[in-house]
Design a protein around this motif. Structure first.
Motif, PDB file in Angstrom:
ATOM      1  N   GLU A 329       8.375   0.549  10.415  1.00 22.08           N
ATOM      2  CA  GLU A 329       7.329   1.644  11.220  1.00 22.08           C
ATOM      3  C   GLU A 329       6.813   2.287  10.133  1.00 22.08           C
ATOM      4  O   GLU A 329       5.226   2.528  10.189  1.00 22.08           O
ATOM      5  CB  GLU A 329       8.015   2.733  12.575  1.00 22.08           C
ATOM      6  CG  GLU A 329       8.989   1.921  13.879  1.00 22.08           C
ATOM      7  CD  GLU A 329       7.468   1.690  14.526  1.00 22.08           C
ATOM      8  OE1 GLU A 329       7.027   2.605  13.914  1.00 22.08           O
ATOM      9  OE2 GLU A 329       7.647   0.186  14.859  1.00 22.08           O
ATOM     10  N   MET A 330       7.297   2.585   8.871  1.00 23.12           N
ATOM     11  CA  MET A 330       6.932   3.333   7.832  1.00 23.12           C
ATOM     12  C   MET A 330       5.081   2.676   7.128  1.00 23.12           C
ATOM     13  O   MET A 330       4.713   2.906   6.675  1.00 23.12           O
ATOM     14  CB  MET A 330       7.811   3.627   6.957  1.00 23.12           C
ATOM     15  CG  MET A 330       7.364   5.100   5.922  1.00 23.12           C
ATOM     16  SD  MET A 330       8.609   5.495   4.355  1.00 23.12           S
ATOM     17  CE  MET A 330       9.334   6.038   6.044  1.00 23.12           C
ATOM     18  N   ALA A 331       5.830   1.630   7.512  1.00 28.19           N
ATOM     19  CA  ALA A 331       4.399   0.003   6.405  1.00 28.19           C
ATOM     20  C   ALA A 331       3.461   0.478   7.884  1.00 28.19           C
ATOM     21  O   ALA A 331       2.059   0.797   6.905  1.00 28.19           O
ATOM     22  CB  ALA A 331       5.363  -0.952   6.689  1.00 28.19           C
ATOM     23  N   ASN A 369      -1.172   9.617  -7.216  1.00 29.15           N
ATOM     24  CA  ASN A 369      -1.406  10.673  -6.468  1.00 29.15           C
ATOM     25  C   ASN A 369      -1.480  10.089  -4.926  1.00 29.15           C
ATOM     26  O   ASN A 369      -1.601  11.307  -4.094  1.00 29.15           O
ATOM     27  CB  ASN A 369      -2.647  11.398  -7.295  1.00 29.15           C
ATOM     28  CG  ASN A 369      -2.095  11.973  -8.583  1.00 29.15           C
ATOM     29  OD1 ASN A 369      -1.334  12.908  -8.851  1.00 29.15           O
ATOM     30  ND2 ASN A 369      -3.403  11.502  -9.634  1.00 29.15           N
ATOM     31  N   LEU A 370      -1.293   8.942  -4.641  1.00 31.14           N
ATOM     32  CA  LEU A 370      -2.053   8.937  -3.771  1.00 31.14           C
ATOM     33  C   LEU A 370      -0.771   7.909  -2.460  1.00 31.14           C
ATOM     34  O   LEU A 370      -0.501   8.127  -1.772  1.00 31.14           O
ATOM     35  CB  LEU A 370      -3.107   7.625  -3.806  1.00 31.14           C
ATOM     36  CG  LEU A 370      -3.079   7.338  -2.354  1.00 31.14           C
ATOM     37  CD1 LEU A 370      -4.246   8.336  -1.022  1.00 31.14           C
ATOM     38  CD2 LEU A 370      -4.683   6.138  -2.535  1.00 31.14           C
ATOM     39  N   HIS A 371      -0.223   7.197  -4.343  1.00 32.97           N
ATOM     40  CA  HIS A 371       0.617   6.024  -2.485  1.00 32.97           C
ATOM     41  C   HIS A 371       2.217   6.600  -2.580  1.00 32.97           C
ATOM     42  O   HIS A 371       2.674   7.055  -3.907  1.00 32.97           O
ATOM     43  CB  HIS A 371       0.642   4.545  -4.111  1.00 32.97           C
ATOM     44  CG  HIS A 371      -0.740   3.869  -3.560  1.00 32.97           C
ATOM     45  ND1 HIS A 371      -1.412   3.310  -5.024  1.00 32.97           N
ATOM     46  CD2 HIS A 371      -1.674   3.180  -2.535  1.00 32.97           C
ATOM     47  CE1 HIS A 371      -1.973   2.773  -4.136  1.00 32.97           C
ATOM     48  NE2 HIS A 371      -2.192   2.798  -3.127  1.00 32.97           N
ATOM     49  N   ASP A 372       2.833   6.267  -1.274  1.00 33.45           N
ATOM     50  CA  ASP A 372       4.450   6.541  -1.663  1.00 33.45           C
ATOM     51  C   ASP A 372       4.650   5.415  -1.229  1.00 33.45           C
ATOM     52  O   ASP A 372       4.101   4.249  -1.414  1.00 33.45           O
ATOM     53  CB  ASP A 372       4.061   7.875  -0.600  1.00 33.45           C
ATOM     54  CG  ASP A 372       3.413   7.895   0.930  1.00 33.45           C
ATOM     55  OD1 ASP A 372       3.248   6.146   1.454  1.00 33.45           O
ATOM     56  OD2 ASP A 372       3.820   8.102   1.715  1.00 33.45           O
ATOM     57  N   ARG A 373       6.098   5.312  -0.258  1.00 31.59           N
ATOM     58  CA  ARG A 373       6.788   3.822  -0.563  1.00 31.59           C
ATOM     59  C   ARG A 373       5.962   3.486   0.861  1.00 31.59           C
ATOM     60  O   ARG A 373       6.440   2.553   1.096  1.00 31.59           O
ATOM     61  CB  ARG A 373       7.944   4.244  -0.142  1.00 31.59           C
ATOM     62  CG  ARG A 373       8.960   5.799   1.083  1.00 31.59           C
ATOM     63  CD  ARG A 373      10.234   5.426   0.813  1.00 31.59           C
ATOM     64  NE  ARG A 373      10.456   6.436   1.924  1.00 31.59           N
ATOM     65  CZ  ARG A 373      12.004   6.371   2.562  1.00 31.59           C
ATOM     66  NH1 ARG A 373      12.353   6.187   1.430  1.00 31.59           N
ATOM     67  NH2 ARG A 373      12.098   7.673   3.621  1.00 31.59           N
ATOM     68  N   SER A 415       8.859  -8.124  12.016  1.00 34.63           N
ATOM     69  CA  SER A 415       7.667  -7.074  11.774  1.00 34.63           C
ATOM     70  C   SER A 415       6.324  -7.405  12.586  1.00 34.63           C
ATOM     71  O   SER A 415       5.438  -8.429  12.747  1.00 34.63           O
ATOM     72  CB  SER A 415       7.222  -6.908  10.242  1.00 34.63           C
ATOM     73  OG  SER A 415       6.501  -5.559  10.106  1.00 34.63           O
ATOM     74  N   ASP A 416       6.373  -5.883  14.199  1.00 33.19           N
ATOM     75  CA  ASP A 416       4.633  -6.405  14.350  1.00 33.19           C
ATOM     76  C   ASP A 416       4.102  -7.171  13.667  1.00 33.19           C
ATOM     77  O   ASP A 416       2.514  -7.353  13.445  1.00 33.19           O
ATOM     78  CB  ASP A 416       5.007  -5.242  15.609  1.00 33.19           C
ATOM     79  CG  ASP A 416       5.592  -5.402  16.745  1.00 33.19           C
ATOM     80  OD1 ASP A 416       6.518  -6.947  16.957  1.00 33.19           O
ATOM     81  OD2 ASP A 416       6.093  -4.317  17.511  1.00 33.19           O
ATOM     82  N   LEU A 417       3.641  -5.258  11.799  1.00 32.19           N
ATOM     83  CA  LEU A 417       3.091  -5.435  11.623  1.00 32.19           C
ATOM     84  C   LEU A 417       2.620  -7.396  10.912  1.00 32.19           C
ATOM     85  O   LEU A 417       1.515  -7.181  10.353  1.00 32.19           O
ATOM     86  CB  LEU A 417       3.388  -4.994  10.449  1.00 32.19           C
ATOM     87  CG  LEU A 417       2.664  -4.016   9.457  1.00 32.19           C
ATOM     88  CD1 LEU A 417       0.623  -4.120   9.962  1.00 32.19           C
ATOM     89  CD2 LEU A 417       2.611  -3.211   8.343  1.00 32.19           C
TER      90      LEU A 417
END
Length: 504
Positions: A329-331, A369-373, A415-417
């Protein structure tokens, strides 16, 4: 009448009991709950204990029995699926001589390359349909050269599923499919390859008795039957590598049909009736479960070593506080293309589709400065999907052009994604089914024991869950082309580093 299926995976062993008449699964269980260890004593090495697999099989079977809902004495046949290409060695007393050198171990590449040169490219490819590469025969050559005291004690050479069948029955057998998986089989001469045996200096009596894949490979002994609450004399009637078995589980048996899976490794597996091969052995050809001398059925296998293993690594490092569902979900919350973050997912041994190079995992364009997990989780799944596309394009270049791919709704396809990204980047629809390797092995046992007259009868109850089609206007083609540029640059860099080291 009940059927028992055992799936010897890299991470765990799963057991299922299936009602032959209804084809419904009555109970399933796996062991252990956490992933099994892989021993790596040196870079590129990977080993597991065969005795660990046997212990896990017993524990999984006990868990399955404990669920109730069936009488273990009603089990009429056993089938086994297993992680492919592992080398298992036993002495004349059927005692294990060393840990198994498993599928993702890279140490034997030079031995396979030397045999390929000795046999000759044209003869090797036309008769073996592969280079000896890093498969079981080359692993045995490594043992012969580096552990002569072990080699001198070998009575029989086996694959992981052969070992479990031996523990159940006391018998050791092989099949054309298993021999081809180890690169021991000559498809033109339809027998054990004299070229391979001579090139490596192996004795013929190291190879077990050959039987049809769908046949009785031995009967459960009285001692083991009592231990496992089974009837003595139950036949082990099916043994197949996990990827041919996955294809069987999806009823992928005829030319042009294609299956995929994304567990620890990722695989696309297509069926052909032609003795075809890739000139560079980037994809590999083996005898499928229904291959016979008169009715050729070949499995064309693309393998990516580090799919689910990379996803697990990312979870352990960046998502130890959440489950896989939350991770997926986070992805989804990150945009398509992961805001420019690209990942090459090749950190689990030498990759066949990259000509047996040890490339490793690479992150590109991280912006602190942009990418998180969430971006990392999505980029992992997109990178894996791009690796599938890269391999599928190799298969297309060799004449395998699927119009639909069947997959089980399991592992990364949960994973649906990932499922949608896979479809978007390959351009091929995916049909999802509730298939399972242990259930497929159980149904395979029903075929081998003659309970089902044909494979089609064994899978007549299989129902499709959903079909996923490419989304209009998706941007995965551009993502893939950028990803491929990065991969090509990395492969060039690897070649330059290797040349520089050779020059020192």
């Amino acid at each position: 009448m009940l059927l028992l299926g055992i799936d010897i995976g890299t991470s765990s062993v799963k057991v299922s009991v299936v009602d032959a008449r209804s084809q419904l699964t009555l109970a399933s269980a796996q062991y252990p709950d956490t992933e099994s260890p892989i021993m790596s004593l040196q870079l590129g090495w990977a080993e597991q204990s065969p005795d660990m697999w046997w212990e896990q099989t017993q524990q999984a079977m006990a868990r399955c029995h404990a669920k109730g809902g069936y009488d273990p004495s009603d089990i009429a046949a056993i089938g086994i699926a297993y992680q492919m290409h592992g080398l298992v060695l036993v002495d004349k007393d059927q005692q294990v001589l060393r840990n198994s050198i498993i599928w993702c171990d890279s140490r034997a590449v030079p031995y396979g390359d030397k045999a390929f040169e000795q046999i000759g490219e044209e003869r090797s490819l036309s008769h073996l349909l592969n280079s000896p590469g890093n498969f079981t025969a080359a692993k045995l050559a490594w043992v012969k050269d580096n552990e002569p005291e072990v080699y001198s004690k070998i009575d029989k050479v086996m694959l992981p599923g052969d070992f479990i069948a031996m523990k159940l029955t006391g018998r050791i057998t092989t099949s054309a499919s298993a021999l081809s998986e180890g690169i021991f089989y000559d498809f033109k001469d339809k027998q054990l390859s004299t070229d391979v045996m001579n090139a490596f200096g192996f004795e013929d009596d190291l190879i077990p008795e050959q039987r049809e894949l769908f046949s009785v490979h031995g009967e459960v002994t009285s001692e083991v039957a009592q231990q496992l609450r089974l009837r003595a004399g139950i036949p082990v009637a099916y043994k197949a590598g996990d990827q041919p078995n996955n294809a069987l589980s999806l009823n992928v048996l005829q030319p042009g049909e294609v299956a995929a899976t994304a567990g620890t490794s990722g695989v696309i597996y297509g069926v052909s009736d032609q003795l075809a091969y890739d000139p560079l052995s980037r994809v590999n050809t083996f005898a499928h479960v229904n291959h016979t001398e008169t009715d050729q059925r070949l499995g064309i296998l693309l393998c990516i070593n580090g799919t689910g293993s990379l996803n697990r690594w990312a979870k352990n490092l960046f998502g130890s506080d959440i489950g896989y569902t939350e991770m997926n979900e986070m992805a989804k919350s990150a945009p398509e293309g992961s805001s420019g973050l690209r990942i090459l997912p090749f950190g689990n041994g030498a990759e066949r589709m990259l000509c047996n190079k040890l490339v490793g995992v690479h992150f590109h364009h991280i912006d602190l400065n942009l990418h998180d997990r969430s971006h990392i989780f999505r980029a992992v799944q997109e990178g894996i999907a791009c690796a599938f596309r890269y391999g599928l394009d190799i298969m297309r270049g060799n004449g395998m052009n699927p119009t639909v791919i069947r997959a089980g709704k399991a592992n990364l396809f949960l994973s649906d994604l990932f499922a949608q990204t896979f479809v978007n980047v390959t351009g091929v629809p995916v049909e999802l089914y509730n298939n399972d390797g242990s259930v497929g092995a159980a149904l395979g046992a029903g075929i081998g024991a003659g309970i089902f007259a044909t494979p089609a009868e064994a899978f007549k109850g299989m129902e499709k869950i959903q079909t996923i089609t490419p989304q209009e206007g998706n941007g995965m083609e551009q993502v893939y082309q950028e990803w491929k540029v990065l991969l090509d640059a990395q492969l060039t860099a690897e070649d330059s580093i290797e040349q520089a080291l050779d020059a020192q």
